[in-house]
Design a protein around this motif. Structure first.
Motif, PDB file in Angstrom:
ATOM      1  N   THR A 179      -2.706  -2.210  -5.403  1.00  0.00           N
ATOM      2  CA  THR A 179      -3.566  -2.539  -5.262  1.00  0.00           C
ATOM      3  C   THR A 179      -3.189  -3.214  -3.601  1.00  0.00           C
ATOM      4  OG1 THR A 179      -4.926  -2.392  -6.795  1.00  0.00           O
ATOM      5  CG2 THR A 179      -5.969  -3.906  -5.470  1.00  0.00           C
ATOM      6  N   ALA A 180      -2.300  -3.886  -4.031  1.00  0.00           N
ATOM      7  CA  ALA A 180      -1.534  -4.846  -2.694  1.00  0.00           C
ATOM      8  C   ALA A 180      -1.462  -4.342  -1.620  1.00  0.00           C
ATOM      9  CB  ALA A 180      -0.721  -6.421  -3.865  1.00  0.00           C
ATOM     10  N   THR A 181      -0.785  -3.120  -2.046  1.00  0.00           N
ATOM     11  CA  THR A 181       0.626  -1.772  -0.633  1.00  0.00           C
ATOM     12  C   THR A 181      -1.226  -1.111  -0.270  1.00  0.00           C
ATOM     13  OG1 THR A 181       2.538  -2.280  -1.751  1.00  0.00           O
ATOM     14  CG2 THR A 181       1.751  -0.527  -1.359  1.00  0.00           C
ATOM     15  N   LEU A 182      -2.263  -1.077  -0.884  1.00  0.00           N
ATOM     16  CA  LEU A 182      -2.634  -0.060  -0.075  1.00  0.00           C
ATOM     17  C   LEU A 182      -3.869  -0.619   0.913  1.00  0.00           C
ATOM     18  CD1 LEU A 182      -3.164   2.137  -2.932  1.00  0.00           C
ATOM     19  CD2 LEU A 182      -2.071   3.038  -1.167  1.00  0.00           C
ATOM     20  N   SER A 183      -3.695  -2.307  -0.135  1.00  0.00           N
ATOM     21  CA  SER A 183      -4.678  -2.941   0.763  1.00  0.00           C
ATOM     22  C   SER A 183      -4.346  -3.458   2.283  1.00  0.00           C
ATOM     23  CB  SER A 183      -5.263  -4.258   0.328  1.00  0.00           C
ATOM     24  OG  SER A 183      -6.316  -3.934  -1.119  1.00  0.00           O
ATOM     25  N   ALA A 184      -2.572  -4.038   2.009  1.00  0.00           N
ATOM     26  CA  ALA A 184      -1.988  -4.021   2.909  1.00  0.00           C
ATOM     27  C   ALA A 184      -2.418  -2.763   4.031  1.00  0.00           C
ATOM     28  CB  ALA A 184      -0.475  -4.528   2.911  1.00  0.00           C
ATOM     29  N   VAL A 198      -4.400   0.120   4.634  1.00  0.00           N
ATOM     30  CA  VAL A 198      -5.692  -0.150   4.753  1.00  0.00           C
ATOM     31  C   VAL A 198      -5.758  -1.681   6.309  1.00  0.00           C
ATOM     32  CG1 VAL A 198      -8.178  -0.408   4.651  1.00  0.00           C
ATOM     33  CG2 VAL A 198      -6.647   1.259   3.427  1.00  0.00           C
ATOM     34  N   ASN A 199      -5.344  -2.053   5.655  1.00  0.00           N
ATOM     35  CA  ASN A 199      -5.894  -3.866   6.646  1.00  0.00           C
ATOM     36  C   ASN A 199      -4.897  -3.808   7.599  1.00  0.00           C
ATOM     37  OD1 ASN A 199      -8.053  -4.868   4.816  1.00  0.00           O
ATOM     38  ND2 ASN A 199      -6.519  -5.605   3.665  1.00  0.00           N
ATOM     39  N   HIS A 230      -1.285  -2.463   8.162  1.00  0.00           N
ATOM     40  CA  HIS A 230       0.165  -2.604   8.217  1.00  0.00           C
ATOM     41  C   HIS A 230       1.115  -2.583   8.597  1.00  0.00           C
ATOM     42  CE1 HIS A 230       3.487  -5.587   6.041  1.00  0.00           C
ATOM     43  NE2 HIS A 230       3.851  -4.437   6.123  1.00  0.00           N
TER      44      HIS A 230
END
Length: 91
Positions: free
Chosen positions: A65-70, A72-73, A75
């Motif tokens: 969750t954290a990695t995919l969010s990063a 998408v945002n 990173h």
């Protein structure tokens, strides 16, 4: 000896470290149903990330969750090492 299985009807793959462990064996069995080579490769990537998280005491769902969010945002790709499971605890 020859490279055959117990019924002597085909080639046998060489044993790999951990291949008969329950978690890995279930993933391997489930991957047979990926339906396409690209799907199987994607399945293998996700299964590898999940197992790597487990080996590093990181919750796989939280990590993904954290990695995919990063990603998408926005990173930066040049900082991809920050997204590796063993660096997840530092975030």
């Amino acid at each position: 000896g020859r490279n055959t299985d117990a019924s002597d009807n085909g080639l046998r793959l060489r044993r790999r470290h951990g291949q008969n462990e329950r978690g890995i064996a279930l993933n391997r069995k489930n991957a047979l149903f990926a339906g396409h080579d690209a799907g199987a490769e994607n399945w293998a990537t996700i299964a590898s990330l999940v197992e790597t998280c487990k080996l590093n005491a990181v919750d796989p769902l939280a990590y993904l969750t954290a990695t995919l969010s990063a990603v998408v945002n926005g990173h930066k790709q040049s900082r991809v090492e920050e997204l590796l499971p063993w660096n997840c605890l530092a975030r």
